[in-house]
Design an enzyme around this catalytic site. Structure first.
Site, PDB file in Angstrom:
ATOM      1  CD  GLU A 115      -3.193  -0.693   2.130  1.00 21.91           C
ATOM      2  OE1 GLU A 115      -2.927   0.032   3.103  1.00 21.91           O
ATOM      3  OE2 GLU A 115      -4.242  -1.337   2.024  1.00 21.91           O
ATOM      4  CG  ASP A 209     -21.097  10.710  19.474  1.00 21.86           C
ATOM      5  OD1 ASP A 209     -21.204  11.695  18.717  1.00 21.86           O
ATOM      6  OD2 ASP A 209     -21.936   9.794  19.507  1.00 21.86           O
ATOM      7  CG  HIS A 230      -9.005   6.933   1.196  1.00 25.56           C
ATOM      8  ND1 HIS A 230      -8.974   6.644  -0.146  1.00 25.56           N
ATOM      9  CD2 HIS A 230      -8.427   5.885   1.818  1.00 25.56           C
ATOM     10  CE1 HIS A 230      -8.401   5.461  -0.316  1.00 25.56           C
ATOM     11  NE2 HIS A 230      -8.062   4.979   0.854  1.00 25.56           N
ATOM     12  NE  ARG A 276      -4.689   6.179   2.889  1.00 27.35           N
ATOM     13  CZ  ARG A 276      -5.247   5.384   3.758  1.00 27.35           C
ATOM     14  NH1 ARG A 276      -5.675   5.870   4.896  1.00 27.35           N
ATOM     15  NH2 ARG A 276      -5.396   4.112   3.501  1.00 27.35           N
ATOM     16  CG  HIS A 337     -10.014   7.360   5.293  1.00 29.84           C
ATOM     17  ND1 HIS A 337     -11.070   6.487   5.120  1.00 29.84           N
ATOM     18  CD2 HIS A 337      -8.916   6.575   5.473  1.00 29.84           C
ATOM     19  CE1 HIS A 337     -10.625   5.240   5.180  1.00 29.84           C
ATOM     20  NE2 HIS A 337      -9.337   5.270   5.414  1.00 29.84           N
ATOM     21  NE  ARG A 372      -5.153   5.939   9.024  1.00 31.76           N
ATOM     22  CZ  ARG A 372      -5.746   4.924   8.403  1.00 31.76           C
ATOM     23  NH1 ARG A 372      -5.633   3.711   8.863  1.00 31.76           N
ATOM     24  NH2 ARG A 372      -6.473   5.132   7.324  1.00 31.76           N
TER      25      ARG A 372
HETATM   26  C1  LIG Z   1     -14.268   2.663   4.851  1.00 33.67           C
HETATM   27  C2  LIG Z   1     -13.079   2.554   5.743  1.00 33.67           C
HETATM   28  C3  LIG Z   1     -12.010   1.757   5.391  1.00 33.67           C
HETATM   29  C4  LIG Z   1     -10.896   1.633   6.214  1.00 33.67           C
HETATM   30  N1  LIG Z   1      -9.880   0.784   5.871  1.00 33.67           N
HETATM   31  C5  LIG Z   1      -8.871   0.575   6.744  1.00 33.67           C
HETATM   32  C6  LIG Z   1      -7.884  -0.417   6.495  1.00 33.67           C
HETATM   33  O1  LIG Z   1      -7.923  -1.112   5.486  1.00 33.67           O
HETATM   34  N2  LIG Z   1      -6.893  -0.595   7.416  1.00 33.67           N
HETATM   35  C7  LIG Z   1      -6.814   0.150   8.571  1.00 33.67           C
HETATM   36  O2  LIG Z   1      -5.904  -0.058   9.374  1.00 33.67           O
HETATM   37  N3  LIG Z   1      -7.753   1.091   8.827  1.00 33.67           N
HETATM   38  C8  LIG Z   1      -8.772   1.305   7.962  1.00 33.67           C
HETATM   39  N4  LIG Z   1      -9.726   2.240   8.244  1.00 33.67           N
HETATM   40  C9  LIG Z   1      -9.646   2.948   9.536  1.00 33.67           C
HETATM   41  C10 LIG Z   1     -10.057   1.985  10.652  1.00 33.67           C
HETATM   42  O3  LIG Z   1     -11.094   1.170  10.185  1.00 33.67           O
HETATM   43  C11 LIG Z   1     -10.531   2.725  11.885  1.00 33.67           C
HETATM   44  O4  LIG Z   1      -9.614   3.724  12.236  1.00 33.67           O
HETATM   45  C12 LIG Z   1     -10.650   1.765  13.060  1.00 33.67           C
HETATM   46  O5  LIG Z   1     -11.447   0.670  12.697  1.00 33.67           O
HETATM   47  C13 LIG Z   1     -11.248   2.484  14.252  1.00 33.67           C
HETATM   48  O6  LIG Z   1     -11.525   1.534  15.230  1.00 33.67           O
HETATM   49  P1  LIG Z   1     -12.163   2.004  16.603  1.00 33.67           P
HETATM   50  O7  LIG Z   1     -12.387   0.778  17.403  1.00 33.67           O
HETATM   51  O8  LIG Z   1     -11.361   3.086  17.181  1.00 33.67           O
HETATM   52  O9  LIG Z   1     -13.567   2.672  16.171  1.00 33.67           O
HETATM   53  P2  LIG Z   1     -14.792   2.056  15.380  1.00 33.67           P
HETATM   54  O10 LIG Z   1     -14.464   0.776  14.746  1.00 33.67           O
HETATM   55  O11 LIG Z   1     -15.344   3.123  14.509  1.00 33.67           O
HETATM   56  O12 LIG Z   1     -15.850   1.773  16.547  1.00 33.67           O
HETATM   57  C14 LIG Z   1     -16.454   2.840  17.242  1.00 33.67           C
HETATM   58  C15 LIG Z   1     -17.478   2.279  18.209  1.00 33.67           C
HETATM   59  O13 LIG Z   1     -17.896   3.310  19.104  1.00 33.67           O
HETATM   60  C16 LIG Z   1     -19.304   3.298  19.230  1.00 33.67           C
HETATM   61  N5  LIG Z   1     -19.756   4.648  19.583  1.00 33.67           N
HETATM   62  C17 LIG Z   1     -19.507   5.817  18.951  1.00 33.67           C
HETATM   63  N6  LIG Z   1     -20.105   6.840  19.593  1.00 33.67           N
HETATM   64  C18 LIG Z   1     -20.752   6.306  20.662  1.00 33.67           C
HETATM   65  C19 LIG Z   1     -21.576   6.830  21.699  1.00 33.67           C
HETATM   66  N7  LIG Z   1     -21.866   8.144  21.793  1.00 33.67           N
HETATM   67  N8  LIG Z   1     -22.091   5.977  22.624  1.00 33.67           N
HETATM   68  C20 LIG Z   1     -21.840   4.639  22.552  1.00 33.67           C
HETATM   69  N9  LIG Z   1     -21.065   4.091  21.595  1.00 33.67           N
HETATM   70  C21 LIG Z   1     -20.527   4.910  20.659  1.00 33.67           C
HETATM   71  C22 LIG Z   1     -19.782   2.831  17.875  1.00 33.67           C
HETATM   72  O14 LIG Z   1     -21.114   2.345  17.979  1.00 33.67           O
HETATM   73  C23 LIG Z   1     -18.740   1.753  17.557  1.00 33.67           C
HETATM   74  O15 LIG Z   1     -19.109   0.555  18.184  1.00 33.67           O
HETATM   75  C24 LIG Z   1     -10.843   2.370   7.429  1.00 33.67           C
HETATM   76  C25 LIG Z   1     -11.905   3.199   7.791  1.00 33.67           C
HETATM   77  C26 LIG Z   1     -13.023   3.288   6.967  1.00 33.67           C
HETATM   78  C27 LIG Z   1     -14.156   4.165   7.382  1.00 33.67           C
END
Ligand SMILES: Cc1cc2nc3c(=O)[nH]c(=O)nc-3n(C[C@H](O)[C@H](O)[C@H](O)COP(=O)(O)OP(=O)(O)OC[C@H]3O[C@@H](n4cnc5c(N)ncnc54)[C@H](O)[C@@H]3O)c2cc1C
Length: 524
Positions: A115, A209, A230, A276, A337, A372
């Site tokens: 990548e 949030d 992105h 990126r 992104h 990142r």
């Molecule tokens: C389309 C897309 C593709 C991506 N591809 C990649 C990739 O290939 N490789 C990579 O490393 N990263 C990738 N990323 C980035 C990566 O997916 C995210 O940075 C990572 O998954 C974030 O994980 P997290 O657990 O911090 O948050 P998330 O996975 O977003 O989880 C957040 C959680 O918090 C909860 N939440 C939010 N607000 C509240 C609230 N007020 N009260 C209660 N619960 C709440 C939500 O319901 C959810 O369960 C991508 C992102 C996107 C959007």
């Protein structure tokens, strides 16, 4: 009247990769309640496509992954945090595989892809382009094996409860009622804030949030100006802003402007595989030059069966909108992104508020610096999720975390809907952020945004008790923090590009910091 209350040992807010990994670490230590705002699988993690970066291939080394991450971060990574990420990453991935994660293989060996800005093939993927879904599946299965972990889905955290400088719980909207949940330690894992922009790859839950909630509670936030855009999301008025993974360029896809001309080599020596931010700005520049709303991603020279096998989810999604990516060029344009900044944490997930921890995209460990490196965030969720879980459990075992007997009324609020048009304001905010605080910013554009936000700042203090209302309040808060930090940084570093200050500028190696009731300032 006091709202109903519940007590647990650990309250984990968020059920993506970070929240689940925290919960699994904590499960043997006490009762764990995981909150999600929507259904469990509605998270950025679920939509992550390209993969997870890890130095596990024969041709790779941890030190090279470290160098690539530092280079992408453009001088602002916390070196210690990066070292932890790359050194502990392989162990966490092996553990995930032992729990059942099926990463794609070539024969019996794991298959790694390339990548942008990686100097080795080090991206593990699953079912082609469904890596996040696989990681989420395995973590959910593992979490379910612990009776000590319970879950409230569709539970919207409104605010943290802080008493005598210690976080002791959160007030949460569940159905029509607000409940106060008290815990010995609270872990924020609420993900990112892409929804503050009108063009974004992020799911609907990503309204920032956790960042806004932490800010209201007095947490220190850092590096809020660094938003990664992105380069390639599907551009079609009839289609959602669906991400076309970086891995497509890694496998040989090329960018062309609307006249069909390849342009990346003119902008960067690494062409399609440039970082990126460089690709994003090159695309924007071509769009302006050709007066077009998009450019094209071209895979038509690649083997058709390979494309369908390697990118099955992207292939079938585009087909739903009558675009056959094996036959025709795909219209693409950039979208917000990832947020590199967020709630400041130590390398063990501690915030400046006792009892409050943060992990994943909501947190800023400094691992991503100003930009990142692709596919480092799933790894971050695993590595820092586990570390944060360990620290939160140590904190509780240290004995200073008992829940008070006489728990306070908390901050559950009886919201009143004012005459604000929530949907209209939300849409104006997202457009404003895209146009004025987007890929290219300047004093004038940021000042316009600041003025607009200042005119509506009463929304940030309103007690909303419905999801769209409190999301708007949080989005306004996050938007104001991004704009303020972007105004402070009079220079261009990483993903933050100011057309009026193209050089790095004074203080460039410092970090911007925001805290409630204080103007944005610099910290080391
Ligand atoms: C389309 C897309 C593709 C991506 N591809 C990649 C990739 O290939 N490789 C990579 O490393 N990263 C990738 N990323 C980035 C990566 O997916 C995210 O940075 C990572 O998954 C974030 O994980 P997290 O657990 O911090 O948050 P998330 O996975 O977003 O989880 C957040 C959680 O918090 C909860 N939440 C939010 N607000 C509240 C609230 N007020 N009260 C209660 N619960 C709440 C939500 O319901 C959810 O369960 C991508 C992102 C996107 C959007």
């Amino acid at each position: 009247m006091k709202p109903p209350l519940k007590k647990v040992d650990f309250l984990v807010i968020g059920g993506g990769v970070a929240g689940l990994r925290v919960a699994i670490e904590l499960a043997p230590k006490g009762s764990v309640l995981v909150l999600t705002k929507d259904k469990l699988t509605e998270s950025s993690t679920e939509y992550a496509q390209g993969g997870v970066a890890v130095a596990l291939s024969d041709e790779d080394e941890v030190s090279i992954h470290y160098e690539d991450t530092i280079k992408a971060g453009d001088g602002l990574c916390r070196e210690k945090a990066v070292r932890i990420l790359v050194e502990e990453g392989p162990g966490l991935i092996r553990e995930l595989i032992s729990w059942g994660a099926a990463f794609d293989r070539e024969g019996s060996k794991l298959s790694f892809t390339m990548e942008a800005a990686h100097s080795r093939k080090r991206i593990l993927h699953s079912r082609g382009d469904a890596t996040g879904r696989e990681i989420e599946r395995v973590l959910i299965k593992k979490a379910r094996s612990f009776p000590s972990i319970s879950r409230y889905d569709f539970a919207n955290t409104l605010d943290l409860i802080v008493q005598d400088g210690r976080c002791i719980g959160a007030s949460v909207l569940r159905g029509d009622s607000v409940i106060n949940i008290f815990a010995k330690a609270v872990i924020l894992a609420t993900g990112g804030a892409g929804q503050v922009y009108s063009r974004t790859t992020n799911p609907m839950i990503a309204t920032g949030d956790g960042i806004a909630i932490a800010h209201r509670a007095g947490a220190l936030l850092v590096d809020m100006e660094f938003i990664q855009f992105h380069p390639t999301t599907l551009y079609s008025p009839a289609a959602p802003q669906f991400l076309l993974s970086e891995a497509m360029r890694g496998e040989g896809a090329v960018l062309r402007n609307i006249d069909g001309k390849k342009f990346m080599p003119e902008y960067h020596e690494m062409a399609e595989l440039a970082p990126r931010d460089a690709v994003t700005r090159a695309i924007l520049s071509e769009m302006i030059k050709t007066k077009a709303k998009h450019v094209y991603l071209d895979l038509t020279h690649m083997d058709k069966d390979f494309i369908k096998r390697r990118f099955p989810r992207i292939y079938s999604t585009c087909l739903q909108y009558n675009i056959d990516i094996t036959e025709e060029m795909v219209p693409v344009s950039p979208a917000a992104h990832y947020i590199m900044g967020g709630v400041y944490t130590t390398i063990d997930g501690e915030t400046n508020i006792r009892g409050l921890f943060a992990a994943g995209e909501v947190a800023c460990t400094g691992v991503h610096g100003a930009n990142r490196l692709a596919s480092n965030s799933l790894l971050e969720g695993l590595v820092y999720g586990a570390r944060t879980g360990r620290k939160a459990s140590e904190y509780v075992q240290g004995g200073n975390a008992e829940i008070p007997h006489d728990v306070p009324n908390g901050c559950a609020q009886n919201g009143t809907m004012s005459d604000i048009d929530i949907e209209k304001t939300r849409s104006s905010l997202r457009q404003l952020m895209w146009e004025r605080v987007g890929i290219i910013r300047c004093q004038d554009s940021l000042s316009v945004a600041k003025k607009w936000l200042g005119g509506k700042d009463m929304i940030m203090d309103m007690p909303f008790n419905d999801r769209r209302g409190f999301e708007l309040k949080n989005m306004m808060t996050v938007a104001a923090l991004i704009a303020e930090s972007a105004l402070l940084r009079r220079g261009s570093v990483g993903a933050h590009f100011r057309s009026d200050y193209r050089e790095r500028g004074e203080n460039w190696q410092k970090h911007t910091a925001c805290q409630k009731d204080r103007a944005a300032d610099w910290i080391d």
